[in-house]
Design a protein around this motif. Structure first.
Motif, PDB file in Angstrom:
ATOM      1  N   LEU A  83      47.451  61.803   8.262  1.00 12.90           N
ATOM      2  CA  LEU A  83      48.153  61.846   6.878  1.00 12.90           C
ATOM      3  C   LEU A  83      49.466  61.051   6.739  1.00 12.90           C
ATOM      4  CD1 LEU A  83      49.250  64.099   4.889  1.00 12.90           C
ATOM      5  CD2 LEU A  83      50.585  65.310   6.561  1.00 12.90           C
ATOM      6  N   GLY A  84      49.546  60.212   5.831  1.00 10.91           N
ATOM      7  CA  GLY A  84      50.632  59.342   5.681  1.00 10.91           C
ATOM      8  C   GLY A  84      51.787  60.051   4.749  1.00 10.91           C
ATOM      9  N   VAL A  85      52.937  59.292   4.587  1.00  9.95           N
ATOM     10  CA  VAL A  85      54.286  59.321   4.012  1.00  9.95           C
ATOM     11  C   VAL A  85      53.599  59.943   2.547  1.00  9.95           C
ATOM     12  CG1 VAL A  85      56.611  58.823   3.303  1.00  9.95           C
ATOM     13  CG2 VAL A  85      55.532  58.368   5.523  1.00  9.95           C
ATOM     14  N   SER A  86      54.294  60.777   1.891  1.00  5.49           N
ATOM     15  CA  SER A  86      54.004  61.358   0.619  1.00  5.49           C
ATOM     16  C   SER A  86      54.992  60.703  -0.459  1.00  5.49           C
ATOM     17  CB  SER A  86      54.106  62.920   0.395  1.00  5.49           C
ATOM     18  OG  SER A  86      55.731  63.232   0.703  1.00  5.49           O
ATOM     19  N   PRO A  87      54.943  60.736  -1.633  1.00  3.57           N
ATOM     20  CA  PRO A  87      55.957  60.264  -2.535  1.00  3.57           C
ATOM     21  C   PRO A  87      57.290  60.678  -2.409  1.00  3.57           C
ATOM     22  CG  PRO A  87      54.030  60.491  -3.723  1.00  3.57           C
ATOM     23  CD  PRO A  87      53.613  61.152  -2.540  1.00  3.57           C
ATOM     24  N   ARG A  88      57.189  62.031  -1.948  1.00  2.00           N
ATOM     25  CA  ARG A  88      58.662  62.814  -1.613  1.00  2.00           C
ATOM     26  C   ARG A  88      59.541  62.193  -0.469  1.00  2.00           C
ATOM     27  NH1 ARG A  88      59.685  68.656  -1.438  1.00  2.00           N
ATOM     28  NH2 ARG A  88      57.458  69.029  -1.134  1.00  2.00           N
ATOM     29  N   GLY A  89      58.599  61.803   0.477  1.00  2.00           N
ATOM     30  CA  GLY A  89      59.130  60.930   1.418  1.00  2.00           C
ATOM     31  C   GLY A  89      59.850  59.495   1.216  1.00  2.00           C
ATOM     32  N   ALA A  90      59.050  58.846   0.125  1.00  2.00           N
ATOM     33  CA  ALA A  90      59.746  57.800  -0.305  1.00  2.00           C
ATOM     34  C   ALA A  90      61.003  57.817  -0.948  1.00  2.00           C
ATOM     35  CB  ALA A  90      58.503  57.127  -1.123  1.00  2.00           C
ATOM     36  N   THR A  91      60.895  58.809  -1.759  1.00  2.00           N
ATOM     37  CA  THR A  91      62.258  59.389  -2.325  1.00  2.00           C
ATOM     38  C   THR A  91      63.351  59.656  -1.345  1.00  2.00           C
ATOM     39  OG1 THR A  91      60.941  60.142  -4.199  1.00  2.00           O
ATOM     40  CG2 THR A  91      63.238  60.605  -4.016  1.00  2.00           C
ATOM     41  N   ALA A  92      63.004  60.015  -0.365  1.00  2.00           N
ATOM     42  CA  ALA A  92      63.862  60.465   0.746  1.00  2.00           C
ATOM     43  C   ALA A  92      64.363  59.146   1.432  1.00  2.00           C
ATOM     44  CB  ALA A  92      63.192  61.480   1.820  1.00  2.00           C
ATOM     45  N   LEU A  93      63.417  58.219   1.805  1.00  2.00           N
ATOM     46  CA  LEU A  93      63.939  57.057   2.409  1.00  2.00           C
ATOM     47  C   LEU A  93      64.852  56.124   1.473  1.00  2.00           C
ATOM     48  CD1 LEU A  93      63.681  55.047   4.765  1.00  2.00           C
ATOM     49  CD2 LEU A  93      61.760  54.098   3.730  1.00  2.00           C
ATOM     50  N   LEU A  94      64.485  56.119   0.216  1.00  2.00           N
ATOM     51  CA  LEU A  94      65.485  55.506  -0.621  1.00  2.00           C
ATOM     52  C   LEU A  94      66.937  56.083  -0.667  1.00  2.00           C
ATOM     53  CD1 LEU A  94      65.657  53.163  -2.735  1.00  2.00           C
ATOM     54  CD2 LEU A  94      65.001  54.564  -4.547  1.00  2.00           C
ATOM     55  N   SER A  95      66.749  57.390  -0.884  1.00  2.00           N
ATOM     56  CA  SER A  95      68.120  58.043  -0.814  1.00  2.00           C
ATOM     57  C   SER A  95      68.832  57.812   0.519  1.00  2.00           C
ATOM     58  CB  SER A  95      67.952  59.595  -0.838  1.00  2.00           C
ATOM     59  OG  SER A  95      67.335  59.808  -2.052  1.00  2.00           O
ATOM     60  N   THR A  96      68.534  57.819   1.769  1.00  2.00           N
ATOM     61  CA  THR A  96      68.917  57.487   2.897  1.00  2.00           C
ATOM     62  C   THR A  96      69.301  56.461   2.971  1.00  2.00           C
ATOM     63  OG1 THR A  96      66.906  57.385   4.267  1.00  2.00           O
ATOM     64  CG2 THR A  96      67.901  59.660   4.253  1.00  2.00           C
ATOM     65  N   ALA A  97      68.689  55.142   2.449  1.00  2.00           N
ATOM     66  CA  ALA A  97      68.912  53.930   2.594  1.00  2.00           C
ATOM     67  C   ALA A  97      70.154  53.711   1.702  1.00  2.00           C
ATOM     68  CB  ALA A  97      67.857  53.085   2.235  1.00  2.00           C
ATOM     69  N   ARG A  98      70.269  54.410   0.473  1.00  2.00           N
ATOM     70  CA  ARG A  98      71.493  54.171  -0.314  1.00  2.00           C
ATOM     71  C   ARG A  98      72.847  54.656   0.368  1.00  2.00           C
ATOM     72  NH1 ARG A  98      70.400  56.493  -6.095  1.00  2.00           N
ATOM     73  NH2 ARG A  98      72.012  55.266  -6.662  1.00  2.00           N
ATOM     74  N   ALA A  99      72.634  55.931   0.976  1.00  2.00           N
ATOM     75  CA  ALA A  99      73.653  56.508   1.851  1.00  2.00           C
ATOM     76  C   ALA A  99      74.296  55.559   2.925  1.00  2.00           C
ATOM     77  CB  ALA A  99      73.464  57.902   2.451  1.00  2.00           C
ATOM     78  N   TRP A 100      73.260  54.992   3.651  1.00  2.00           N
ATOM     79  CA  TRP A 100      73.590  54.076   4.799  1.00  2.00           C
ATOM     80  C   TRP A 100      74.381  52.787   4.263  1.00  2.00           C
ATOM     81  CZ3 TRP A 100      73.754  54.178   9.992  1.00  2.00           C
ATOM     82  CH2 TRP A 100      73.909  52.888  10.503  1.00  2.00           C
ATOM     83  N   ALA A 101      73.779  52.379   3.161  1.00  2.00           N
ATOM     84  CA  ALA A 101      74.608  51.140   2.402  1.00  2.00           C
ATOM     85  C   ALA A 101      75.939  51.451   2.140  1.00  2.00           C
ATOM     86  CB  ALA A 101      73.606  50.558   1.316  1.00  2.00           C
ATOM     87  N   TRP A 102      75.983  52.777   1.457  1.00  2.00           N
ATOM     88  CA  TRP A 102      77.567  52.782   1.357  1.00  2.00           C
ATOM     89  C   TRP A 102      78.372  52.936   2.464  1.00  2.00           C
ATOM     90  CZ3 TRP A 102      80.738  57.367   2.004  1.00  2.00           C
ATOM     91  CH2 TRP A 102      81.676  57.229   1.151  1.00  2.00           C
ATOM     92  N   LEU A 103      77.822  53.722   3.454  1.00  2.00           N
ATOM     93  CA  LEU A 103      78.531  53.919   4.771  1.00  2.00           C
ATOM     94  C   LEU A 103      79.064  52.560   5.397  1.00  2.00           C
ATOM     95  CD1 LEU A 103      76.886  57.016   6.519  1.00  2.00           C
ATOM     96  CD2 LEU A 103      79.220  56.905   5.411  1.00  2.00           C
TER      97      LEU A 103
END
Length: 333
Positions: A262-282
């Motif tokens: 089982l690989g990463v679902s589109p929900r996981g891709a959305t989550a990775l983009l969200s966390t990367a944005r938060a990390w960039a802002w931090l």
């Protein structure tokens, strides 16, 4: 994932709500450190989850301060918090609430459960059967609880911070994939280094009491207004088409991995983009770079993939698979 470096002056936003909110969240991390030695990645992960309106699963062996970490976060925020100790006999209504008959009015009234709070500490969530574990699914995804056909909204912000011991321990119930996918991050809490463990013992010998965080000088340093301002700033963080493509390529590569069923679902891709944005802002930027995606890939994706039995027998781990994927997927320039 490590603690964000100091924000260079030339990369910060103009002074305003964004800078004030970032300073408050940096103070939040420092406040938690008064109680918890080390564990900077886990502390930062909790801050990222707050920014992304997500939930966190903390995994580690007993005695590595998982519960203390969440309690210190709650003490550092001006938010309502409740704790549920998950046990084999816990019922779903013990979490969500139930209808109670009032003899004075001859009517049923709803008595809210502990889930009606801003920060819910779900302690040892894998100690309770799947029926009770699933009582959190609607709350985590829809931010509401339905009892007797009536949906009831949960407060905002709402975050579930769940702790669990590794599933190979006796008397545990592994979380199903559907529930694991509801957690934005899975943070591993490792054993401390020798120096950190000495520091823990020194604090205790000096009178530190983990059951009395006020005596350690921990108090609210951020509140809902700071959190809302921070979330608005994160929402303005720019994502280029190349970065979006990079996130998609990483997730698609997991679906083609021979080690995974089982690989990463589109929900996981959305989550990775969200966390990367938060990390960039931090870290003081208003745009995402590939290193932001790499920094959050492991905690965001490790619980969204499933190993094949033969790969697991060969010693392959989710982290090793994701690390290999990051090494092979071309990085945008």
């Amino acid at each position: 994932m490590s603690a964000p470096p100091p924000v260079p002056a030339e990369t910060t936003e103009p002074l305003g709500n964004g800078d004030t909110a970032r300073a408050s969240l940096e103070a939040l991390r420092s406040e938690i450190a008064k109680a918890v030695v080390g564990q900077d990645p886990a502390v930062t992960g909790l801050v990222v989850a707050l920014l992304c309106r997500g939930h966190v699963l903390l995994e580690g062996v007993p005695g590595v301060a998982k519960t203390l970490l969440v309690r210190a976060l709650a003490a550092s925020l001006e938010l309502d918090t409740k704790r549920v100790q998950f046990t084999p006999d816990l019922m779903p209504s013990d979490v969500t609430g139930s209808l109670v008959y009032d003899a004075r009015t001859a009517e049923f009234s709803f008595q809210p459960g502990p889930v009606f709070t801003n920060l819910l500490l779900a302690d040892e969530i894998n100690r309770t059967p799947p029926k009770t574990q699933s009582s959190l699914l609607e709350a985590m995804e829809e931010r509401q609880v339905t009892v007797d056909g009536t949906p009831r909204s949960l407060p905002d912000p709402f975050l579930v911070a769940a702790t669990q011991n590794p599933v190979e321990y006796e008397g545990t119930y592994p979380l199903p994939e559907a529930q694991l996918d509801r957690f934005l991050l899975k943070l591993t809490v490792p054993l401390p280094s020798r120096e950190e463990e000495i520091s823990v013992l020194t604090r205790h010998s000096d009178g530190f009491n983990p059951r009395d965080l006020k005596s350690a000088g921990i108090g609210p340093v951020a509140g809902p207004a700071d959190l809302e301002a921070a979330r608005n700033a994160v929402a303005r963080t720019k994502v280029s088409p190349e970065i979006a493509g990079y996130v998609v390529d990483i997730c698609r590569a997991t679906r083609e991995s021979p080690s995974l069923s089982l690989g990463v679902s589109p929900r996981g891709a959305t989550a990775l983009l969200s966390t990367a944005r938060a990390w960039a802002w931090l870290t003081g930027r208003d745009y995402v770079i590939p290193d932001d995606v790499k920094a959050l890939a492991l905690p965001t994706l490790r619980h969204r993939i499933q190993l094949r039995p033969e790969a697991e027998m060969e010693g392959v781990t989710p982290d090793s698979v994701i690390t290999a994927v990051l090494a092979h997927v071309p990085v945008p320039r």
